[in-house]
Scaffold this active site. Structure first.
Site, PDB file in Angstrom:
ATOM      1  N   GLY A  35     -70.004  11.864 167.137  1.00  0.00           N
ATOM      2  CA  GLY A  35     -69.123  12.985 166.838  1.00  0.00           C
ATOM      3  C   GLY A  35     -69.759  13.866 165.779  1.00  0.00           C
ATOM      4  N   GLN A  66     -70.380  20.132 159.155  1.00  0.00           N
ATOM      5  CA  GLN A  66     -71.581  19.303 158.954  1.00  0.00           C
ATOM      6  C   GLN A  66     -72.870  20.065 159.243  1.00  0.00           C
ATOM      7  OE1 GLN A  66     -69.842  15.841 161.405  1.00  0.00           O
ATOM      8  NE2 GLN A  66     -71.130  14.834 159.907  1.00  0.00           N
ATOM      9  N   CYS A  78     -71.086   8.098 158.853  1.00  0.00           N
ATOM     10  CA  CYS A  78     -71.046   9.544 159.068  1.00  0.00           C
ATOM     11  C   CYS A  78     -72.446  10.090 158.867  1.00  0.00           C
ATOM     12  CB  CYS A  78     -70.075  10.164 158.060  1.00  0.00           C
ATOM     13  SG  CYS A  78     -69.954  11.952 158.179  1.00  0.00           S
ATOM     14  N   LEU A  79     -72.850  11.021 159.738  1.00  0.00           N
ATOM     15  CA  LEU A  79     -74.185  11.602 159.607  1.00  0.00           C
ATOM     16  C   LEU A  79     -74.327  12.357 158.282  1.00  0.00           C
ATOM     17  CD1 LEU A  79     -74.731  12.956 163.247  1.00  0.00           C
ATOM     18  CD2 LEU A  79     -75.697  10.882 162.225  1.00  0.00           C
ATOM     19  N   HIS A 134     -61.616  11.048 162.481  1.00  0.00           N
ATOM     20  CA  HIS A 134     -62.739  11.237 161.555  1.00  0.00           C
ATOM     21  C   HIS A 134     -63.238  12.695 161.615  1.00  0.00           C
ATOM     22  CE1 HIS A 134     -66.717   9.735 159.758  1.00  0.00           C
ATOM     23  NE2 HIS A 134     -67.002  10.960 160.159  1.00  0.00           N
ATOM     24  N   GLU A 135     -63.415  13.207 162.832  1.00  0.00           N
ATOM     25  CA  GLU A 135     -63.952  14.573 162.969  1.00  0.00           C
ATOM     26  C   GLU A 135     -62.947  15.628 162.525  1.00  0.00           C
ATOM     27  OE1 GLU A 135     -67.007  14.643 163.264  1.00  0.00           O
ATOM     28  OE2 GLU A 135     -67.250  12.619 164.046  1.00  0.00           O
ATOM     29  N   HIS A 191     -62.904  16.098 158.892  1.00  0.00           N
ATOM     30  CA  HIS A 191     -63.978  16.972 158.389  1.00  0.00           C
ATOM     31  C   HIS A 191     -63.492  18.418 158.275  1.00  0.00           C
ATOM     32  CE1 HIS A 191     -67.678  14.678 157.982  1.00  0.00           C
ATOM     33  NE2 HIS A 191     -67.535  14.110 159.165  1.00  0.00           N
TER      34      HIS A 191
END
Ligand code: CO
Length: 169
Positions: A45, A50, A92-93, A134-135, A138
Site C-alpha cells: 500500500g 509518502q 511502513c515504507l 493504515h493508508e 496517512h
C-alpha cells in the site's frame, strides 16, 4: 516513473491531506507513478503523502509485490463503517527499520472514487482492512507509530535519532 519515498520524521507525513478536486491527467499520472513506486519498494500500500503530495489518494495491492493481482486505486477514500478489533504487525515504507503490532478494526466499509470518477464502496476484512486503515491514516497525517505505546514509540525515536546521526558522519 518511480518516485522518492518520504520518510519519518518529515513533516509532510504529519499533515492532513486535501481532497482530490479533479481526476485529471496529472492525477492519473501520479496514481500510476505511485503504483510503480509501491511495487518497486515491495509495498502492499502507498498513500500520496509518502511521495510528497498531500492529496487524498492511495494505492493498495495486498497480493503484491509479486503477484500484482488486486490493485486498487482509491481517490478520496473514507471509512464509513468499522467493526470488531484485530491486532497485526505493521510496517511502513516511510518508517525505516521498524515493525510493531497495531490494533485496528477487524472489518471496514470504505467509500471512494475510482480513477474513472465513479463512486465505489468496498467491504474489507483481515489484511485488506488493516492495509486500508493504515493508508487512510496517512491521509490524516497519522503513522502506525502514532498508534503504539508511548514507551515503544520513545524507543523507536531514540534508535532513529542514533541512525540519523550515524548517517550524517
Ligand atoms: Co505506511
Amino acid at each position: 516513473m518511480s518516485l522518492k519515498i518520504i520518510t519519518y520524521p518529515n513533516e509532510i507525513l504529519a499533515r492532513k491531506s486535501e481532497p482530490v478536486q479533479a481526476i485529471d491527467e496529472d492525477l492519473k499520472k501520479l496514481a500510476q507513478d505511485m503504483v510503480e513506486t509501491m511495487y518497486e519498494n515491495k509495498g502492499i500500500g502507498l498513500a500520496a503523502p509518502q511521495v510528497g503530495k498531500n492529496l487524498r489518494l492511495i494505492t493498495v495491492d495486498i497480493s503484491g509485490p509479486e503477484k500484482r493481482e488486486d490493485l486498487m486505486i482509491l481517490v478520496n477514500p473514507e471509512i464509513v463503517e468499522k467493526e470488531g478489533e484485530v491486532e497485526g504487525e505493521e510496517g511502513c515504507l516511510s518508517v525505516i527499520g521498524y515493525r510493531a503490532r497495531v490494533k485496528r478494526a477487524a472489518r471496514v466499509k470504505v467509500k471512494a472514487k475510482n480513477l474513472e470518477g465513479e463512486d465505489i464502496e468496498l467491504e474489507a476484512e483481515e489484511l485488506l482492512a488493516i492495509c486500508l486503515q493504515h493508508e487512510i491514516d496517512h491521509l490524516d497525517g497519522i503513522l502506525f507509530i502514532d498508534r503504539i505505546s508511548r514507551l515503544k514509540r520513545n524507543l523507536y525515536d531514540k534508535r532513529l535519532q542514533k541512525w540519523l546521526k550515524q548517517r550524517k558522519k
